[in-house]
Design a protein around this motif. Structure first.
Motif, PDB file in Angstrom:
ATOM      1  N   PRO A 165      41.532  62.630 -20.549  1.00  0.00           N
ATOM      2  CA  PRO A 165      41.915  61.260 -20.903  1.00  0.00           C
ATOM      3  C   PRO A 165      40.787  60.285 -20.581  1.00  0.00           C
ATOM      4  N   SER A 166      40.491  59.402 -21.494  1.00  0.00           N
ATOM      5  CA  SER A 166      39.471  58.376 -21.259  1.00  0.00           C
ATOM      6  C   SER A 166      39.904  57.491 -20.093  1.00  0.00           C
ATOM      7  N   GLY A 167      38.967  57.191 -19.205  1.00  0.00           N
ATOM      8  CA  GLY A 167      39.267  56.328 -18.070  1.00  0.00           C
ATOM      9  C   GLY A 167      39.721  57.057 -16.826  1.00  0.00           C
ATOM     10  N   ALA A 168      39.906  58.387 -16.896  1.00  0.00           N
ATOM     11  CA  ALA A 168      40.271  59.128 -15.686  1.00  0.00           C
ATOM     12  C   ALA A 168      39.127  59.058 -14.682  1.00  0.00           C
ATOM     13  N   ALA A 169      39.462  58.986 -13.401  1.00  0.00           N
ATOM     14  CA  ALA A 169      38.449  58.885 -12.352  1.00  0.00           C
ATOM     15  C   ALA A 169      37.665  60.187 -12.241  1.00  0.00           C
ATOM     16  N   VAL A 170      36.363  60.060 -12.013  1.00  0.00           N
ATOM     17  CA  VAL A 170      35.499  61.218 -11.733  1.00  0.00           C
ATOM     18  C   VAL A 170      34.988  61.044 -10.310  1.00  0.00           C
ATOM     19  N   ALA A 171      35.414  61.932  -9.427  1.00  0.00           N
ATOM     20  CA  ALA A 171      35.064  61.798  -8.011  1.00  0.00           C
ATOM     21  C   ALA A 171      33.607  62.136  -7.774  1.00  0.00           C
ATOM     22  N   CYS A 172      33.062  61.575  -6.711  1.00  0.00           N
ATOM     23  CA  CYS A 172      31.728  61.958  -6.249  1.00  0.00           C
ATOM     24  C   CYS A 172      31.692  63.466  -6.058  1.00  0.00           C
ATOM     25  N   PRO A 173      30.721  64.169  -6.671  1.00  0.00           N
ATOM     26  CA  PRO A 173      30.686  65.632  -6.529  1.00  0.00           C
ATOM     27  C   PRO A 173      30.206  66.055  -5.152  1.00  0.00           C
ATOM     28  N   MET A 174      30.499  67.313  -4.813  1.00  0.00           N
ATOM     29  CA  MET A 174      30.040  67.880  -3.540  1.00  0.00           C
ATOM     30  C   MET A 174      29.513  69.288  -3.762  1.00  0.00           C
ATOM     31  N   PRO A 175      28.644  69.781  -2.883  1.00  0.00           N
ATOM     32  CA  PRO A 175      28.248  71.193  -2.949  1.00  0.00           C
ATOM     33  C   PRO A 175      29.455  72.101  -2.775  1.00  0.00           C
ATOM     34  N   ASP A 176      29.382  73.296  -3.364  1.00  0.00           N
ATOM     35  CA  ASP A 176      30.566  74.144  -3.420  1.00  0.00           C
ATOM     36  C   ASP A 176      31.108  74.534  -2.052  1.00  0.00           C
ATOM     37  N   ALA A 177      30.251  74.875  -1.115  1.00  0.00           N
ATOM     38  CA  ALA A 177      30.738  75.251   0.207  1.00  0.00           C
ATOM     39  C   ALA A 177      31.142  74.041   1.034  1.00  0.00           C
ATOM     40  N   HIS A 178      30.411  72.941   0.887  1.00  0.00           N
ATOM     41  CA  HIS A 178      30.652  71.752   1.707  1.00  0.00           C
ATOM     42  C   HIS A 178      31.989  71.099   1.385  1.00  0.00           C
ATOM     43  N   THR A 179      32.448  71.291   0.170  1.00  0.00           N
ATOM     44  CA  THR A 179      33.720  70.684  -0.221  1.00  0.00           C
ATOM     45  C   THR A 179      34.918  71.479   0.274  1.00  0.00           C
ATOM     46  N   ALA A 180      34.709  72.769   0.598  1.00  0.00           N
ATOM     47  CA  ALA A 180      35.829  73.659   0.893  1.00  0.00           C
ATOM     48  C   ALA A 180      36.695  73.238   2.078  1.00  0.00           C
ATOM     49  N   PRO A 181      36.149  72.672   3.175  1.00  0.00           N
ATOM     50  CA  PRO A 181      37.047  72.270   4.263  1.00  0.00           C
ATOM     51  C   PRO A 181      38.171  71.342   3.819  1.00  0.00           C
ATOM     52  N   ILE A 182      37.901  70.526   2.806  1.00  0.00           N
ATOM     53  CA  ILE A 182      38.947  69.629   2.302  1.00  0.00           C
ATOM     54  C   ILE A 182      40.086  70.441   1.699  1.00  0.00           C
ATOM     55  N   GLY A 183      39.759  71.410   0.857  1.00  0.00           N
ATOM     56  CA  GLY A 183      40.785  72.222   0.220  1.00  0.00           C
ATOM     57  C   GLY A 183      41.514  73.130   1.183  1.00  0.00           C
ATOM     58  N   LEU A 184      40.881  73.446   2.319  1.00  0.00           N
ATOM     59  CA  LEU A 184      41.497  74.320   3.312  1.00  0.00           C
ATOM     60  C   LEU A 184      42.232  73.546   4.398  1.00  0.00           C
ATOM     61  N   GLY A 185      42.206  72.222   4.322  1.00  0.00           N
ATOM     62  CA  GLY A 185      42.933  71.406   5.290  1.00  0.00           C
ATOM     63  C   GLY A 185      42.293  71.362   6.661  1.00  0.00           C
ATOM     64  N   LEU A 186      40.996  71.594   6.754  1.00  0.00           N
ATOM     65  CA  LEU A 186      40.309  71.588   8.049  1.00  0.00           C
ATOM     66  C   LEU A 186      39.869  70.173   8.386  1.00  0.00           C
ATOM     67  N   ASP A 187      40.304  69.672   9.511  1.00  0.00           N
ATOM     68  CA  ASP A 187      40.017  68.278   9.843  1.00  0.00           C
ATOM     69  C   ASP A 187      39.833  68.034  11.329  1.00  0.00           C
ATOM     70  N   LYS A 188      39.467  69.099  12.084  1.00  0.00           N
ATOM     71  CA  LYS A 188      39.270  68.952  13.522  1.00  0.00           C
ATOM     72  C   LYS A 188      37.898  69.494  13.915  1.00  0.00           C
TER      73      LYS A 188
END
Length: 555
Positions: A262-285
């Motif tokens: 869809p036109s106008g959908a947000a495109v997030a700041c990209p991240m390296p493949d490994a560096h982004t993974a803690p977000i998807g795994l719920g790691l925050d400590k």
């Protein structure tokens, strides 16, 4: 009404997309596409020209092909209304570099440059810039550059500036005509948003960008490499920096028509493949580590403070999770290691057995290796078939298999190679501990983590640590979807903070591997032998690997 986000993960050999429900992170559809040109490491397809050793290129058209395939497919598979997709997030290998014109056109698209390998994408595992990394590190040490210790005391040949320097020296016409050198992640984002931006995380980890120290290294430093590089940042890299979960832009009408978004959908700041993974795994400590195990392995550790640890890839403020420091380390040959064994050490007997049983040869090799007891192979290997990323940071090192006899079987070699990657991991973990950086929890993701219980148990035994495994098989892509939901914001049906999005959408662990004390005791002995070889060949005791590489390159 539910809203949705798409995460797109560009790996070494393929790209994949996940379409997730923003409410709960449920993965409704997945699509994968292999790159038509794969990794170009031997022959340049347009000319048949043979490439030198240690080259690894890609064709950027493959990335556009992936977008055109995986996005429409996940939308079709899921059955969602495209108008309910609020955002897109991208992750990519790093450092994967493209020389482009001012409008974003890759030089390799031009007839003039189709036959010039320097005009193509230099993939993360392009190690032919090692001599430039060596020179850069030596000059940085001579000048007393304070930023060097932030990155373990050595800048890798995999990073941005050694690769740019290689182009400058070996293909000055490409350097001259390239208006920008850009991370592939930022380039793909540009194709969606119509404007160039630079991801903070890519810049910080792979281009020595430190905001609190004024940004990139000084022009005086680059001039000390070569006067012609004095203005490399100003002339070849200047673009706005965007940060994790910020919108890099919004899908243009042209990109919407081309890729089905869809036109106008947000495109997030990209991240390296490994560096982004803690977000998807719920790691925050602080103390949480994710292990992304695939072609290579990356170990991403969240820390409370920024301790300088020699031999790692770097320590970056807000690098993994905002508010923390992010440490990066890893191995540059894991799945590649195992694929080498599959392709080079099996006999016709093994091929027949795999065919008769209807299983892949690699699965057969691992199955046979799993039936051996720790130490039974009589072998120990060094996992440097693609060089050493950490903690030696030297792409000119190579692999070793020690102890071979006429009784050695393919499964003995396979087991030794798997053990070598675990031992290499232990070197990294012990290096963190020696410098006061604790690892309290390990969560693994990636193809090996989900598909290979033998290897995961072996790692738990070698490391003497529990290893959790994420239930998601697509942690980096899921992370992209989570960041897209934050970039879109609550007004669009997403979230206003990363913490809220992770609490709702992140994957959870669904299995744990515990160390076996008996196996641990044997592996401690094997590890001592590995460490002796590691230090002998890797710390100057014998530079035979480098001499052999030089000799091979002269033939």
């Amino acid at each position: 009404m539910s809203k949705y986000a798409i995460g797109i993960d560009f790996g070494t050999l393929s790209g994949r997309a996940v379409l997730a429900d923003v409410t709960n992170g449920k993965e409704l559809a997945v699509s994968t596409m292999d790159y038509p040109h794969g990794v170009i490491s031997e022959i340049l397809p347009t000319t048949g020209r043979r490439l030198p050793a240690d080259w690894a290129l890609q064709d950027p058209r493959d990335y556009l092909d992936v977008l055109g395939h995986v996005i429409p497919e996940v939308i079709s598979k899921s059955g969602v209304n495209p108008s309910d997709i609020i955002g897109v997030g991208i992750d990519f290998t790093a450092c994967t570099v493209i020389p482009v014109r001012a409008d974003g056109t890759p030089l390799s698209f031009e007839e003039k440059y189709k036959s010039n390998p320097h005009a193509y994408v230099k993939l993360w595992k392009h190690h032919a810039a090692q001599k430039y990394a060596d020179r850069l590190n030596a000059i940085a040490r001579e000048r007393g550059e304070s930023w060097l210790e932030r990155f373990g005391g050595k800048i890798s040949s995999e990073w941005m500036f050694p690769k740019i320097w290689q182009v400058y020296e070996e293909a000055p016409e490409v350097y001259r005509d390239a208006d920008y050198f850009i991370e592939a992640a930022d380039w793909v984002t540009w194709q969606l948003t119509g404007k160039q931006t630079r991801s903070y995380v890519f810049a910080a980890y792979k281009s020595i960008y430190i905001p609190e120290a004024g940004g990139y290294p000084s022009e005086e430093f680059f001039a000390s490499l070569d006067e012609g590089l004095r203005h490399v940042v100003r002339d070849k890299m200047d673009a706005p920096i965007v940060f994790t979960c910020e919108p890099a832009g919004y899908v243009t009408p042209e990109a919407a028509a081309k890729f089905g978004l869809p036109s106008g959908a947000a495109v997030a700041c990209p991240m390296p493949d490994a560096h982004t993974a803690p977000i998807g795994l719920g790691l925050d400590k602080a103390g949480d580590m994710c292990a992304i195990m695939g072609t290579s392995s990356c170990y991403m550790l969240i820390g409370e403070k920024g301790t300088e640890v020699p031999g790692i890839c770097g320590t970056v403020r807000d690098g993994l999770i905002p508010g923390f420091f992010g440490y990066e380390a890893g191995l540059c040959c894991v799945g590649d290691h195992f694929a080498w064994a599959k392709e080079n050490v099996v006999s016709a007997e093994y091929l027949r057995e795999a065919e008769e049983r209807g299983i892949p040869v690699l699965k057969l090799l691992i199955e046979k290796a799993s039936k051996l007891a720790p130490g039974e192979s009589g072998l120990v290997a060094l996992d440097w078939f693609n060089g050493n990323r950490n903690i030696l940071v030297d792409a000119s090192l190579s692999g070793v298999i020690l102890g071979l006899t006429l009784a050695s079987r393919p499964e003995h070699i396979m087991r030794a190679l798997i053990e070598a990657t675990a031992f290499g991991t232990r070197v990294i973990f012990e290096n963190f501990a020696e410098h006061g950086v604790n690892i309290d929890r390990i969560v693994a993701a990636g193809g090996i983590a989900r598909k290979d219980p033998f290897t995961m148990q072996l790692y738990a035994d070698v490391l003497r640590a529990d290893i959790e495994v994420s239930e998601s098989t697509q942690a980096p892509a899921l992370s992209g979807a989570i960041q897209a939901a934050v970039a879109a914001g609550s007004r669009a049906g997403g979230y206003d903070t990363l913490g809220e999005a992770m609490a709702a959408m992140a994957s959870r662990s669904d299995r744990v591997y515990h160390p076996n004390p008996d196996a641990c005791a044997v592996y401690d002995k094997l590890y001592a032998e590995y460490k002796a070889l590691h230090d002998y060949f890797g710390r100057g005791g014998n530079d035979v690997m480098k001499r052999l590489r030089k000799l091979a390159g002269q033939q």
